[in-house]
Design a protein around this motif. Sequence first.
Motif, mmCIF file in Angstrom:
data_model
loop_
_atom_site.group_PDB
_atom_site.id
_atom_site.type_symbol
_atom_site.label_atom_id
_atom_site.label_comp_id
_atom_site.label_asym_id
_atom_site.label_seq_id
_atom_site.Cartn_x
_atom_site.Cartn_y
_atom_site.Cartn_z
ATOM 1 N N LEU A 184 0.859 -1.180 0.000
ATOM 2 C CA LEU A 184 0.000 0.000 0.000
ATOM 3 C C LEU A 184 0.899 1.235 0.000
ATOM 4 O O LEU A 184 1.973 1.223 0.605
ATOM 5 N N ILE A 185 0.460 2.295 -0.665
ATOM 6 C CA ILE A 185 1.225 3.545 -0.691
ATOM 7 C C ILE A 185 0.377 4.658 -0.095
ATOM 8 O O ILE A 185 -0.765 4.882 -0.521
ATOM 9 N N VAL A 186 0.930 5.350 0.908
ATOM 10 C CA VAL A 186 0.264 6.517 1.493
ATOM 11 C C VAL A 186 0.972 7.749 0.953
ATOM 12 O O VAL A 186 2.148 7.993 1.248
ATOM 13 N N GLU A 187 0.243 8.495 0.118
ATOM 14 C CA GLU A 187 0.814 9.648 -0.563
ATOM 15 C C GLU A 187 0.727 10.899 0.311
ATOM 16 O O GLU A 187 0.152 10.881 1.400
ATOM 17 N N GLY A 188 1.285 11.992 -0.199
ATOM 18 C CA GLY A 188 1.188 13.266 0.496
ATOM 19 C C GLY A 188 -0.068 13.999 0.072
ATOM 20 O O GLY A 188 -1.138 13.405 -0.071
ATOM 21 N N LYS A 189 0.066 15.290 -0.146
ATOM 22 C CA LYS A 189 -1.084 16.093 -0.556
ATOM 23 C C LYS A 189 -1.407 15.811 -2.017
ATOM 24 O O LYS A 189 -0.520 15.770 -2.870
ATOM 25 N N THR A 190 -2.673 15.636 -2.307
ATOM 26 C CA THR A 190 -3.105 15.388 -3.683
ATOM 27 C C THR A 190 -2.641 16.522 -4.596
ATOM 28 O O THR A 190 -2.867 17.695 -4.303
ATOM 29 N N GLY A 191 -1.981 16.165 -5.676
ATOM 30 C CA GLY A 191 -1.510 17.154 -6.637
ATOM 31 C C GLY A 191 -0.124 17.695 -6.366
ATOM 32 O O GLY A 191 0.448 18.365 -7.226
ATOM 33 N N ALA A 192 0.436 17.421 -5.178
ATOM 34 C CA ALA A 192 1.785 17.915 -4.865
ATOM 35 C C ALA A 192 2.806 17.175 -5.723
ATOM 36 O O ALA A 192 2.827 15.946 -5.769
ATOM 37 N N ALA A 193 3.665 17.934 -6.404
ATOM 38 C CA ALA A 193 4.619 17.318 -7.333
ATOM 39 C C ALA A 193 5.541 16.337 -6.625
ATOM 40 O O ALA A 193 5.827 15.254 -7.145
ATOM 41 N N SER A 194 6.025 16.690 -5.436
ATOM 42 C CA SER A 194 6.954 15.813 -4.723
ATOM 43 C C SER A 194 6.299 14.480 -4.401
ATOM 44 O O SER A 194 6.914 13.412 -4.534
ATOM 45 N N SER A 195 5.030 14.514 -3.999
ATOM 46 C CA SER A 195 4.312 13.284 -3.682
ATOM 47 C C SER A 195 4.062 12.457 -4.938
ATOM 48 O O SER A 195 4.247 11.234 -4.940
ATOM 49 N N GLN A 196 3.657 13.113 -5.997
ATOM 50 C CA GLN A 196 3.395 12.401 -7.247
ATOM 51 C C GLN A 196 4.650 11.687 -7.748
ATOM 52 O O GLN A 196 4.589 10.527 -8.192
ATOM 53 N N GLN A 197 5.791 12.364 -7.656
ATOM 54 C CA GLN A 197 7.029 11.772 -8.152
ATOM 55 C C GLN A 197 7.496 10.615 -7.275
ATOM 56 O O GLN A 197 7.986 9.596 -7.783
ATOM 57 N N ARG A 198 7.338 10.740 -5.954
ATOM 58 C CA ARG A 198 7.707 9.637 -5.064
ATOM 59 C C ARG A 198 6.835 8.415 -5.330
ATOM 60 O O ARG A 198 7.321 7.273 -5.341
ATOM 61 N N THR A 199 5.552 8.653 -5.525
ATOM 62 C CA THR A 199 4.644 7.537 -5.819
ATOM 63 C C THR A 199 4.990 6.893 -7.153
ATOM 64 O O THR A 199 5.012 5.657 -7.268
ATOM 65 N N ALA A 200 5.270 7.710 -8.160
ATOM 66 C CA ALA A 200 5.616 7.166 -9.479
ATOM 67 C C ALA A 200 6.875 6.303 -9.407
ATOM 68 O O ALA A 200 6.942 5.224 -10.009
ATOM 69 N N GLY A 201 7.877 6.766 -8.670
ATOM 70 C CA GLY A 201 9.098 5.976 -8.524
ATOM 71 C C GLY A 201 8.837 4.665 -7.812
ATOM 72 O O GLY A 201 9.357 3.607 -8.208
ATOM 73 N N ALA A 202 8.024 4.714 -6.745
ATOM 74 C CA ALA A 202 7.697 3.496 -6.004
ATOM 75 C C ALA A 202 6.956 2.510 -6.885
ATOM 76 O O ALA A 202 7.277 1.298 -6.912
ATOM 77 N N GLU A 203 5.972 2.979 -7.625
ATOM 78 C CA GLU A 203 5.180 2.088 -8.485
ATOM 79 C C GLU A 203 6.061 1.425 -9.544
ATOM 80 O O GLU A 203 5.900 0.231 -9.843
ATOM 81 N N ALA A 204 6.997 2.205 -10.098
ATOM 82 C CA ALA A 204 7.882 1.635 -11.120
ATOM 83 C C ALA A 204 8.751 0.526 -10.537
ATOM 84 O O ALA A 204 8.919 -0.540 -11.150
ATOM 85 N N ALA A 205 9.309 0.762 -9.350
ATOM 86 C CA ALA A 205 10.178 -0.247 -8.729
ATOM 87 C C ALA A 205 9.400 -1.500 -8.370
ATOM 88 O O ALA A 205 9.855 -2.628 -8.635
ATOM 89 N N TYR A 206 8.229 -1.343 -7.770
ATOM 90 C CA TYR A 206 7.447 -2.520 -7.376
ATOM 91 C C TYR A 206 7.014 -3.317 -8.607
ATOM 92 O O TYR A 206 7.006 -4.557 -8.588
ATOM 93 N N ALA A 207 6.663 -2.624 -9.694
ATOM 94 C CA ALA A 207 6.288 -3.325 -10.930
ATOM 95 C C ALA A 207 7.470 -4.119 -11.481
ATOM 96 O O ALA A 207 7.315 -5.277 -11.902
ATOM 97 N N GLU A 208 8.650 -3.515 -11.466
ATOM 98 C CA GLU A 208 9.848 -4.203 -11.963
ATOM 99 C C GLU A 208 10.163 -5.452 -11.153
ATOM 100 O O GLU A 208 10.660 -6.454 -11.691
ATOM 101 N N LEU A 209 9.876 -5.402 -9.859
ATOM 102 C CA LEU A 209 10.257 -6.484 -8.954
ATOM 103 C C LEU A 209 9.124 -7.467 -8.701
ATOM 104 O O LEU A 209 9.249 -8.365 -7.865
ATOM 105 N N GLY A 210 8.023 -7.310 -9.432
ATOM 106 C CA GLY A 210 6.947 -8.297 -9.367
ATOM 107 C C GLY A 210 5.997 -8.139 -8.201
ATOM 108 O O GLY A 210 5.256 -9.081 -7.877
ATOM 109 N N TRP A 211 5.992 -6.978 -7.567
ATOM 110 C CA TRP A 211 5.066 -6.735 -6.463
ATOM 111 C C TRP A 211 3.800 -6.048 -6.985
ATOM 112 O O TRP A 211 3.819 -5.366 -8.012
#
Length: 345
Positions: A184-211
């Motif tokens: 599960l991912i708990v993001e920051g403020k909706t629309g905040a660039a820093s939060s969006q980028q952290r989530t995008a990086g996390a999603e990419a890594a988990y997808a690559e690693l089969g999670w």
Amino acid sequence: MRKAMKKRVRGVLLVMAMLASMLYGCGSSGGKTEPAPAPEAPAESPEAGDLSGKRVVLLVKQMANDFWVELVDAAQKTADEKGIELEVLCPLTADSNEEQISLLEQALLDPPEVFIVVPADQEGIIPAIEKINDAGIPIINLDTPITSEETDILTFVGSNNYDLGYDLAKAAVEKTGIKEGKVLIVEGKTGAASSQQRTAGAEAAYAELGWEVLDKQPGNWSRDESYNVVQNLLQKYNDVDVIQFNSVSMALGAYEAVTKSGQTDIRCVAVDKNAEALQLMKDTDAATLFCLIDNPPDFIGSKGVELAVASIQGETVEAEYTSSGDIIAPDEEGWDALLSKYKVQ
């Protein structure tokens, strides 16, 4: 992406120099043309010890968590070392774009040499940024990038938020040793660039690693909201391996919800660090909150002031300065030194 600051002052000085030359010729006696005086040598840029009276305004978006306190402390320490005055502005309501705009407009009534700005809303802040541009004052942008091509930003200082999310996710998978886990991912403020980028990086890594990313919800950088978000998510999902938080303050806020859920195998990871989180990890042998990634506020705050001084002294600065974070865990290098630095007993 960023335009260079407009050089209006240089143009004004050139016109003044031409007028002075003309007036000198017209004022000579007997119609004789006197030799023009030798041009004065250009003023040298002030040295580091000649910054008394120079003022920089730092606008942050909140002081409700340790990250911003550390950033401001680092900025103030550097300002004291450089001998400049640092005025720190912060909205009364955390992350209020309207208050940030009002604070910048008020600061323009007595303008500083440089503005350092951490926007709560990288698009909403643009009207105030344009007014600073019109006044010809350099802007250093920290943490959350102002990306509008219609604004003039001298430089950006921050972390690579995509990498923070990506590297933290990779560390979570490696340290759990679980294949095809669920997160599960708990993001920051909706629309905040820093939060969006952290989530995008996390999603990419988990997808690559089969999670599988089961869900992602905003915690709005709030401890209380994060608690409620995680409590609701864990009522919906009962097979969670990891919860990744986009800030450590949200992880701390949700910690009790995790431990009370009955899902004793859940592990939590988060971006940022503070003394409370390090103490918890030490006291519990990192059983639940077991891994962080450093988003170094001291680097961001100190570097912002250093670049403000460089601008005042007429030095050239690069368009961007970013840092990467180190993984923080008991089995990582530097753990003991970090505990000592934060006075963790």
